[in-house]
Write an enzyme that holds these catalytic residues in place. Sequence first.
Site, PDB file in Angstrom:
ATOM      1  CB  VAL A 139     -44.196  36.590  65.309  1.00 62.97           C
ATOM      2  CG1 VAL A 139     -43.387  37.087  64.124  1.00 62.97           C
ATOM      3  CG2 VAL A 139     -45.344  35.716  64.851  1.00 62.97           C
ATOM      4  CG  HIS A 140     -38.726  36.335  68.961  1.00 59.45           C
ATOM      5  ND1 HIS A 140     -38.961  35.003  68.789  1.00 59.45           N
ATOM      6  CD2 HIS A 140     -37.401  36.461  69.220  1.00 59.45           C
ATOM      7  CE1 HIS A 140     -37.830  34.344  68.956  1.00 59.45           C
ATOM      8  NE2 HIS A 140     -36.855  35.188  69.211  1.00 59.45           N
ATOM      9  NE  ARG A 141     -35.487  33.008  65.509  1.00 61.47           N
ATOM     10  CZ  ARG A 141     -34.480  32.765  66.326  1.00 61.47           C
ATOM     11  NH1 ARG A 141     -33.440  33.563  66.354  1.00 61.47           N
ATOM     12  NH2 ARG A 141     -34.496  31.721  67.094  1.00 61.47           N
ATOM     13  CG  ASP A 201     -40.403  33.959  64.786  1.00 59.66           C
ATOM     14  OD1 ASP A 201     -40.575  33.781  65.996  1.00 59.66           O
ATOM     15  OD2 ASP A 201     -40.323  35.099  64.271  1.00 59.66           O
TER      16      ASP A 201
END
Length: 369
Positions: A212-214, A293
């Site tokens: 998860v990094h967006r 993501d």
Amino acid sequence: MKHLLTVIGARPQIIKAAALSRAIAAGYSDRIAEHILHTGQHYDANMSQVFFDELAVPRPEYNLGVGSGTHGAQTARMTAGIEEVLLARPFDGIILYGDTNSTLAGAIAAAKLHIPIFHIEAGLRSFNMTMPEEVNRIVCDRLSTLLFAPTQTAVDNLRAEGFGTPNVPGRVVLSGDIMYDNSIHFAAVAARRCDIMQRLGLEPEGYLLATVHRAGNTDQPERLAAILEGLVQSIGTTGLPVVLPMHPRTRARIAALPGLAALLETPGMQVTGPLSFLEMTLLEQNARLVMTDSGGVQKEAFFFRRPCVILRPETEWVEIVDHHAGIIADADTGRIVDACRTLIANPPDDYPALFGDGHAAEHILDTLL
Ligand code: UD1
């Protein structure tokens, strides 16, 4: 000899550049001289240096060291730095990858100096203009001379925007996906050189892999909370641990929201720092299921025939969903758990060759020449 400036800055661009640099070294170095510029958008060793070391990307000739900042400030510093390099000596073209702020800066600097722009991974669209990446890719495509599209969907997106007609110059080329070249090449290397499975105590098919990094997820506390809750509940539903390699931004946001940090302590949650490409490659190959993501990780899951839960409201890689190898679950706890259950109960068996023939780099270089 053609002199090309390659601009990289963020983690996935260093990885993509590896495929092209490898192909140049193997068969084009008598005709193409590649000069690499690193904007410095990613600067932590585990977000940048490790990829140069591991993937044999040549040392950057230019390093702008711009670091983090607001989008405007970061992009402006990069644009100025790239422009300076482009003015200092003649280049026959500039190679830009993907959709980051480094891509945008390279496109603006080169377009104003009338230097041909070669955009690799052109034509992707999420049709979500709140994503900074969507803005970056639309601007870069519009300014490009040659647009290397990884998929037929990307070609169709560009045609729909008028590329190929007199009013929208820029030639569209279906090249295949350079990331697929890399996954084929490095899968074998990772299996030989990498002990991440042992270090994390993992068995093949015995864990779920999540990233998860967006900005759209990390910077909205309720979305970040719903995703983390979805990961935690997936552990309960599947009985499998979740391995979560953490982007520095995600780590920072979770640390600032005390309620969330506790979720990471749930039994079965295995949180690590950012991993190297070989480590990620090996973890993707052996995961029961991938939840992400990231655009790149969605595709790598597909290359390795792993089903994928997509933690976004939409995806640029629509063919993965069309082939039932991925389910869009957004940042919705219930949908995440349901998607997980569905894909584990009924894993897809069809992973057709949608991303080219593994020689995108050679197709790109032949077209450039
Ligand atoms: C960028 C790309 C994104 C890509 C991602 C891959 C843009 C708009 N987005 O997002 O498309 O998927 O790279 O990782 O260009 N940070 C560190 N150390 C680093 C780099 C970043 O701590 O080495 C932290 C900083 O707090 C920074 C934040 O992460 O503010 C975000 O970094 P940024 O360069 O803005 O982009 P990414 O979110 O990584």
